[in-house]
Design an enzyme around this catalytic site. Structure first.
Site, PDB file in Angstrom:
ATOM      1  N   ASN A 100       1.184  -1.494  -0.007  1.00 58.33           N
ATOM      2  CA  ASN A 100       0.240  -0.287   0.048  1.00 58.33           C
ATOM      3  C   ASN A 100       1.196   0.968   0.255  1.00 58.33           C
ATOM      4  OD1 ASN A 100      -1.831   2.198   0.225  1.00 58.33           O
ATOM      5  ND2 ASN A 100      -3.098   1.442   2.369  1.00 58.33           N
ATOM      6  N   ARG A 106      -2.695  -1.887  -3.531  1.00 58.94           N
ATOM      7  CA  ARG A 106      -3.722  -1.081  -3.225  1.00 58.94           C
ATOM      8  C   ARG A 106      -3.368  -0.471  -4.014  1.00 58.94           C
ATOM      9  NH1 ARG A 106      -5.180   3.148   1.571  1.00 58.94           N
ATOM     10  NH2 ARG A 106      -7.186   3.979   0.361  1.00 58.94           N
ATOM     11  N   HIS A 142     -13.046   3.621  -0.311  1.00 61.38           N
ATOM     12  CA  HIS A 142     -13.028   2.198   0.768  1.00 61.38           C
ATOM     13  C   HIS A 142     -13.667   1.372  -0.074  1.00 61.38           C
ATOM     14  CE1 HIS A 142     -12.795   6.403   3.432  1.00 61.38           C
ATOM     15  NE2 HIS A 142     -11.592   5.236   3.818  1.00 61.38           N
ATOM     16  N   ILE A 174     -16.055   4.007   9.447  1.00 56.61           N
ATOM     17  CA  ILE A 174     -15.215   5.176  10.013  1.00 56.61           C
ATOM     18  C   ILE A 174     -13.828   4.865  10.090  1.00 56.61           C
ATOM     19  CG2 ILE A 174     -17.101   6.411   9.746  1.00 56.61           C
ATOM     20  CD1 ILE A 174     -17.691   5.332  13.261  1.00 56.61           C
ATOM     21  N   GLY A 175     -13.113   5.150  10.059  1.00 53.67           N
ATOM     22  CA  GLY A 175     -11.636   5.486  10.738  1.00 53.67           C
ATOM     23  C   GLY A 175     -10.743   6.983  10.309  1.00 53.67           C
ATOM     24  N   ARG A 221     -10.960  16.188   7.726  1.00 52.11           N
ATOM     25  CA  ARG A 221     -12.169  16.708   6.360  1.00 52.11           C
ATOM     26  C   ARG A 221     -13.021  17.306   6.766  1.00 52.11           C
ATOM     27  NH1 ARG A 221     -10.004  11.133   2.622  1.00 52.11           N
ATOM     28  NH2 ARG A 221      -8.969  10.960   3.866  1.00 52.11           N
ATOM     29  N   GLU A 240      -7.698  -4.684   4.687  1.00 57.83           N
ATOM     30  CA  GLU A 240      -8.195  -4.363   3.600  1.00 57.83           C
ATOM     31  C   GLU A 240      -7.209  -5.002   2.515  1.00 57.83           C
ATOM     32  OE1 GLU A 240      -8.544   0.049   4.977  1.00 57.83           O
ATOM     33  OE2 GLU A 240      -9.666   0.529   2.742  1.00 57.83           O
TER      34      GLU A 240
HETATM   35  P1  ADP Z   1      -7.339   4.357   8.423  1.00 58.95           P
HETATM   36  O1  ADP Z   1      -8.439   5.526   8.239  1.00 58.95           O
HETATM   37  O2  ADP Z   1      -5.933   5.954   9.236  1.00 58.95           O
HETATM   38  O3  ADP Z   1      -7.030   3.551   8.106  1.00 58.95           O
HETATM   39  P2  ADP Z   1      -8.116   3.577  11.031  1.00 58.95           P
HETATM   40  O4  ADP Z   1      -9.414   3.018  10.389  1.00 58.95           O
HETATM   41  O5  ADP Z   1      -7.077   2.903  12.383  1.00 58.95           O
HETATM   42  O6  ADP Z   1      -7.373   4.603   9.998  1.00 58.95           O
HETATM   43  O7  ADP Z   1      -8.490   4.953  12.186  1.00 58.95           O
HETATM   44  C1  ADP Z   1      -7.994   5.466  13.014  1.00 58.95           C
HETATM   45  C2  ADP Z   1      -9.383   6.282  13.692  1.00 58.95           C
HETATM   46  O8  ADP Z   1      -9.733   5.250  15.119  1.00 58.95           O
HETATM   47  C3  ADP Z   1      -8.660   6.733  14.912  1.00 58.95           C
HETATM   48  O9  ADP Z   1      -9.181   8.356  15.074  1.00 58.95           O
HETATM   49  C4  ADP Z   1      -8.836   6.603  16.496  1.00 58.95           C
HETATM   50  O10 ADP Z   1      -9.173   7.632  16.901  1.00 58.95           O
HETATM   51  C5  ADP Z   1      -9.740   5.524  15.963  1.00 58.95           C
HETATM   52  N1  ADP Z   1     -10.025   4.784  17.353  1.00 58.95           N
HETATM   53  C6  ADP Z   1      -9.316   3.768  17.617  1.00 58.95           C
HETATM   54  N2  ADP Z   1      -9.431   2.784  18.682  1.00 58.95           N
HETATM   55  C7  ADP Z   1     -10.544   3.590  18.962  1.00 58.95           C
HETATM   56  C8  ADP Z   1     -11.039   4.212  20.725  1.00 58.95           C
HETATM   57  N3  ADP Z   1     -11.031   2.643  21.112  1.00 58.95           N
HETATM   58  N4  ADP Z   1     -12.155   4.394  20.439  1.00 58.95           N
HETATM   59  C9  ADP Z   1     -12.274   5.508  19.747  1.00 58.95           C
HETATM   60  N5  ADP Z   1     -11.734   5.470  17.993  1.00 58.95           N
HETATM   61  C10 ADP Z   1     -10.753   4.550  18.547  1.00 58.95           C
END
Ligand code: ADP
Length: 401
Positions: A7, A91, A180, A209-210, A241, A385
């Protein structure tokens, strides 16, 4: 079959190497700060000690060389020789309208990915650098490209077009693509499997939602609509964003604040979302921790974030004439009990009834978090992924043998 998944970002390269006989991860790692004197390579071989090297890695080619050297290293390696790698899966963020599925890399495919650089100027050049680096270091290995946009190519015109002059679509392919896709595809299948029902029979909304965030309406097992558009900026409020806003804000802000195009772009992509409203963080963990300590801006950021997601779920239920399944995935979706609770709280009118005890359970498994009475099944499905890229690569390479 051993498959390496790459990636590539503009200054980073993440990797995982799989043994496809049991889909086990032999090693994973990342190269960061490519192009700098102090690039960092972190290599985590399964069952062996982690390695962290700081050195000058000026390009992706050198990054691939260094990581493949580690893969066959006596002490830290996980395979005996480079010949053990049967295929590499990449990717690629933007497949435009050209790619509806993953494909084996050929010179035509490379040409097409280059043509799409206009649509993804930050992402597609990096993927190309990854492909070229593999060609240079592992010349005999088959390569496969897996696109973030491919799954959403099933969207009908009424959901993928913008109501702007059609000439812009014809000339520049300005339309909604969605991202995604590998994740939405994977978690929807996993959810149907968990419920023991055919995917095609379920109306589903999947929320990935990440740091980046998007949701998708899945009808007849296909993507019918998704919240990201021409770029990954549209849709939900995200870490940094903005997501949806009145497009008139762009020229208005440029005028009032004397901003250039680059500056306004950077404002909306890097300095908006949770970060802008909380004033201190784009990380949902820190936002919810601060809320518990009474931070009002954190609470506002959280309320805006969850409200905007709830609106999308409602819109997609309207778009599909109902919803049977709601799925949460990615960093926030898999881990934040509070976000899931807040999003579902006001959706009881749609038949969504969360089971608070089930919602509290922390696990890496696919799990149901709605009550047994809930008309809509709500699930948490961990996404993966890299595994989907490995599987697509495995399948295409096997078919080509
Ligand atoms: P990416 O889009 O970079 O792949 P991820 O899917 O790993 O990101 O998500 C990252 C997000 O997940 C961060 O904003 C982090 O705050 C959130 N996150 C991870 N663990 C927790 C948790 N226990 N509670 C709330 N948010 C979390």
């Amino acid at each position: 079959m051993i498959i390496l998944v790459l990636n590539a970002g503009s200054s980073s390269l993440k990797y995982q190497i799989y043994n496809m006989s049991d889909e086990s991860v032999l090693a994973q790692g990342r190269v960061e700060r490519i192009g700098m004197e102090d690039s960092i390579l972190t290599h985590e071989p399964s069952g062996k000690t982690e390695v962290r090297q700081v050195s000058e890695i000026l390009d992706h080619n050198t990054a691939v060389k260094k990581l493949t050297d580690l893969l066959i290293d006596r002490e830290h390696g996980v395979i005996l020789s480079m010949k053990d790698i049967n295929a590499v899966g990449h990717r690629v963020v933007h497949g435009g309208e050209s790619f509806k599925h993953s494909v084996i890399v050929t010179s035509e495919v490379k040409q097409e990915i280059r043509k799409l650089i206009d649509l993804a100027p930050l992402h597609n050049p990096a993927a190309m650098m990854g492909i070229m680096a593999v060609e240079a270091n592992l010349p005999d290995v088959s390569q496969v490209v897996v696109f973030d946009t491919a799954f959403h190519q099933s969207m009908p015109q009424e959901t993928f077009l913008y109501p702007i002059p059609m000439v812009l679509y014809r000339r520049h392919k300005i339309r909604r693509y969605g991202f995604h896709g590998t994740s939405h595809d994977y978690v929807s299948r996993q959810a149907a499997m968990k419920l023991n029902k055919p995917l095609e029979s379920l109306k589903m909304v999947t929320c990935h939602i990440g740091n980046g965030a998007s949701c998708a309406a899945i009808l007849d097992g296909k993507s019918f609509d998704t919240s990201m558009g021409l770029t990954p900026l549209e849709g939900l409020m995200m870490g940094t964003r903005s997501g949806d806003l009145d497009p008139a804000i762009v020229p208005f802000t440029m005028d009032k604040e004397e901003l250039t195009l680059n500056e306004v772009n950077s404002m909306l992509n890097k300095h908006s979302g949770l970060q802008a409203i909380s004033g201190f963080s784009s990380d949902m963990r820190e936002i919810t921790d601060a809320m518990k300590d009474g931070d009002k801006q954190a609470k506002l950021a959280f309320d805006m974030y969850t409200y905007r997601l709830r609106k999308y779920i409602g819109a997609y239920a309207a778009g599909m004439n109902g919803i049977d399944v709601l799925v949460f995935t990615a960093g926030v979706g898999e881990n934040s009990v509070m976000v899931r609770q807040a999003v579902c709280e006001n959706l009881s009118f749609m038949g969504i009834e969360l089971d608070n005890e089930r919602n509290e359970i922390r696990s890496k498994e696919v799990r149901l978090i709605s009550t047994d009475k809930s008309r809509v099944s709500v699930l948490v499905v961990p996404t993966n992924e890299e595994l989907i890229i490995a599987r697509d690569t495995y399948q295409l390479v096997r078919e080509s043998l």
